[in-house]
Design a protein around this motif. Structure first.
Motif, mmCIF file in Angstrom:
data_model
loop_
_atom_site.group_PDB
_atom_site.id
_atom_site.type_symbol
_atom_site.label_atom_id
_atom_site.label_comp_id
_atom_site.label_asym_id
_atom_site.label_seq_id
_atom_site.Cartn_x
_atom_site.Cartn_y
_atom_site.Cartn_z
ATOM 1 N N ALA A 87 0.837 -1.201 0.000
ATOM 2 C CA ALA A 87 0.000 0.000 0.000
ATOM 3 C C ALA A 87 0.874 1.255 0.000
ATOM 4 C CB ALA A 87 -0.930 -0.003 1.207
ATOM 5 N N LEU A 90 1.834 2.203 -3.453
ATOM 6 C CA LEU A 90 0.751 2.906 -4.141
ATOM 7 C C LEU A 90 0.592 4.330 -3.621
ATOM 8 C CD1 LEU A 90 -1.927 0.086 -4.373
ATOM 9 C CD2 LEU A 90 -0.438 0.951 -6.176
ATOM 10 N N TYR A 91 0.727 4.506 -2.315
ATOM 11 C CA TYR A 91 0.636 5.850 -1.745
ATOM 12 C C TYR A 91 1.742 6.748 -2.300
ATOM 13 C CZ TYR A 91 -2.555 4.020 1.835
ATOM 14 O OH TYR A 91 -3.605 3.452 2.495
ATOM 15 N N ILE A 93 3.233 6.549 -5.181
ATOM 16 C CA ILE A 93 2.873 6.918 -6.553
ATOM 17 C C ILE A 93 1.816 8.019 -6.537
ATOM 18 C CG2 ILE A 93 1.749 6.098 -8.664
ATOM 19 C CD1 ILE A 93 3.100 3.375 -8.123
#
Length: 110
Positions: A87, A90-91, A93
């Motif tokens: 996660a 993704l954060y 990005i």
């Protein structure tokens, strides 16, 4: 309950909790300032928000990485830690892309 037990219980979740907080901070300082009211937004605000958000995301990832890397941890705790680490990727990005947009898109779409 002592602080050691609280910290031990929080560490697998550190990436999810701090990653979400870092993403929220960067989003509020960066993309909202730039795209909601472009008169007050500047690339400097976005850069500061990006580095602050990435620092918080990195701290959370570091906490969960310690749990994931330890051989003594239970499989469930390691699973929560690896989900948090993914996660955080993704954060990160989601924090970096508004930075790129604020530097590429002209201020107030001039």
């Amino acid at each position: 309950m002592n602080s050691e037990r609280i910290r031990d219980g929080f560490m697998p979740w550190a990436a999810l909790a701090l990653g979400t907080a870092g993403f929220f901070l960067a989003h509020q300082l960066g993309s909202d300032a730039t795209f909601q009211d472009c008169r007050v937004g500047s690339p400097l605000i976005v850069i500061i928000g990006t580095f602050a958000g990435l620092a918080i995301i990195g701290l959370g990832a570091l906490g969960s990485w310690r749990v994931y890397g330890s051989e003594r941890e239970a499989p469930a705790r390691r699973f929560v830690a690896v989900v948090g680490l993914l996660a955080c990727a993704l954060y990160a990005i989601g924090v970096i892309l508004p930075l790129i947009a604020s530097l590429v898109i002209p201020r107030c779409w001039a």
